[in-house]
Design an enzyme around this catalytic site. Structure first.
Site, PDB file in Angstrom:
ATOM      1  N   LYS A  81       0.832  -1.206   0.000  1.00 53.61           N
ATOM      2  CA  LYS A  81       0.000   0.000   0.000  1.00 53.61           C
ATOM      3  C   LYS A  81       0.868   1.257   0.000  1.00 53.61           C
ATOM      4  CE  LYS A  81      -4.073   1.548   2.670  1.00 53.61           C
ATOM      5  NZ  LYS A  81      -4.930   1.143   3.812  1.00 53.61           N
ATOM      6  N   SER A 157      -9.503   1.212   2.673  1.00 51.83           N
ATOM      7  CA  SER A 157      -8.528   1.964   1.909  1.00 51.83           C
ATOM      8  C   SER A 157      -7.456   1.094   1.232  1.00 51.83           C
ATOM      9  CB  SER A 157      -7.836   2.982   2.820  1.00 51.83           C
ATOM     10  OG  SER A 157      -7.213   2.347   3.919  1.00 51.83           O
ATOM     11  N   SER A 181     -10.411  -1.462   6.498  1.00 50.17           N
ATOM     12  CA  SER A 181      -9.649  -1.127   5.293  1.00 50.17           C
ATOM     13  C   SER A 181      -9.015  -2.320   4.590  1.00 50.17           C
ATOM     14  CB  SER A 181      -8.563  -0.093   5.622  1.00 50.17           C
ATOM     15  OG  SER A 181      -9.138   1.148   5.928  1.00 50.17           O
TER      16      SER A 181
END
Length: 476
Positions: A81, A157, A181
């Protein structure tokens, strides 16, 4: 003709590299070809680390040729990420302001995966600064597309990692989760994901300089892997767990706890808090409950989980209070419209006073105690990660009603992050052409029980991915 190497599981890939069935360079090249084919359609991988990945793979092949013992993830590529540092590569958080913020060292989870032989192959997209909403859209890189239907969000996310894993661009993704997330994009993209107990994996979530964030950011955010199968998720879990001097929160708890007497009791709550659940998601919970029952678990329908509305309120007030002093500066970094999601929360929930904040800390402990007592009676809890199928991109930032709908949808994720207990998201099949799934929540540091139960569900309901991205149109 054999299938492309990228279709193999992470477990199979590592075994083939260790036994010289394939070379690590071949494996990386196969995934680079898949990324070149698929990423232009889904925009999940933001920065390709092709040359360094090939160099890492070549070193793995030389070590094997020299007779050295290779790690459990030898040669396996993974995405990271955009908020998690990889040495020598910018950690952009998807924001223009951090475009050139080159990391001086690997984050602890990246370092642990690399020490086990895994190879970072690319950074993955996320909402700007993680704060722009649930949908994976960043100021720097734009929107990531759900491979099952481009008109729906992949979640976030950690949506870039979920899409990369779902489409075969990498068998593992490294995301993080402070309220869904990892688990929400896992459900929306048809893959598995793990949110570990607070303190299970070492981490370092400082953004700039030596100063650590406040208590909410320290306690709520946990790094977690995504994979296409529970076996691969377990392999990543075993590598990521442990201690690190950079993180005094990480504790040396055994990977597996003591066996429980008799059949393991599973509490089932399809509609946490009684705020509503979509029929497809209720069906997914029912299918997972039937699978666990068939596997010998004692499945128990219960009225509800402990103190859910109180926990959601406390979560919101604590995070807003911690975040409020920096909001004027952070707001400017979120790009055009990127501030809407947090701005609505700030307007609705005023920061607590010092006295109120101290009381909230006590409330937090009391809610954790209530959950510990609940999980003492029921070692596992089965429920939704999100109470609807995938929704349209940016719903949470559109208006107050959209934000409330998304916040309600992920409520069980929010509360279990607040409590600090582990959870595994696992797919249950398709409904109207879209992936469905559930999460299995466990006692603190009993990720092993969650993974065991998720495997029982997977064994009976199957694996959905890898999938080729689909064009817009009917989902049936």
């Amino acid at each position: 003709m054999r299938d492309p190497l990228w279709k193999m599981s992470a477990t199979e890939q590592a075994e083939a590299v260790r036994t010289a069935g394939i070379s690590a360079v071949e494996l990386i090249d196969s995934h680079l070809e898949r990324i070149a084919e698929v990423n232009p359609r889904v925009n999940a991988v933001t920065r390709l680390m092709a040359e360094r990945a090939r160099a890492d793979a070549a070193r793995t092949d030389r070590r094997r040729a020299a007779g050295e013992e290779l790690g459990p993830l030898a040669g396996v590529p993974f995405t990271v990420k955009e908020s998690t540092p990889v040495e020598g590569v910018p950690t952009t958080f998807g924001a223009e302001r951090f475009r050139d913020l080159v990391a001086r060292a690997d984050a602890p989870p990246v370092a642990r995966l690399r020490a086990a032989g895994a190879v970072p192959i690319g950074h993955s997209n996320m909402p700007t600064l993680i704060l722009a909403g649930m949908h994976t859209r960043s100021e720097l890189f734009g929107d990531t597309v759900n491979p099952w239907h481009p008109g729906l969000t992949p979640g976030g996310s950690s949506g870039g990692d979920a899409v990369a894993v779902a489409t075969g661009m990498a068998p593992l993704g490294l995301g993080n989760d402070s309220g869904g997330s990892v688990r929400v994009p896992a459900q929306f993209c048809g893959v598995a994901g793990l949110k570990p107990s607070t303190g299970r994996f070492p981490a370092d979530h400082r953004v700039l300089g030596p100063d650590d964030p406040g208590p909410a950011s320290q306690m709520l955010v946990t790094d977690g892997p995504l994979a296409r199968s529970v076996a691969d998720l377990r392999l990543a879990y075993e590598v990521l767990a442990g201690t690190d001097p950079r993180d005094p929160r990480a504790v040396p708890v055994p990977l597996r706890g003591e066996p429980l007497p008799g059949p393991v009791r599973v509490a089932v709550v399809a509609d946490p808090g009684g705020h509503g659940v979509h029929p497809a998601v209720r069906g997914a919970v029912r299918a997972a409950a039937d699978a666990l029952r068939d596997a010998g678990y004692e499945v128990c329908e219960v009225e509800d989980v402990p103190r859910i509305d109180e926990a959601l309120d406390a979560y919101g007030r604590i995070t807003v209070t911690e975040f409020a002093p920096t909001w004027p500066v952070v707001r400017k970094l979120l790009g055009d419209g990127g501030d809407r999601y947090i701005a609505m929360a700030m307007e609705r929930t005023p920061p607590a006073s010092a006295d109120e904040f101290m009381k909230l800390m006590g409330t937090w402990m009391g809610i954790r105690r209530s959950w510990a007592e609940f999980l003492d009676a029921y070692p596992l809890l089965l429920g939704p990660s999100f109470t609807e199928p995938p929704v349209e991109p940016g719903l949470e930032s559109r208006d107050g009603a959209g934000r409330d709908r998304v916040a309600s949808g992920m409520r069980l994720c929010t509360v279990t992050s607040f409590v600090g207990v582990p959870a595994v998201a696992v797919p249950t099949g398709l409904a109207d052409g879209l992936p469905c799934g559930v999460q299995i929540v466990g006692r603190a540091f009993r990720e092993d029980l969650c993974l065991d139960a998720a495997l029982a569900v997977e064994d009976r309901l199957g694996v959905l991915t890898p999938v080729d991205p689909r064009p817009a149109g009917p989902t049936g």
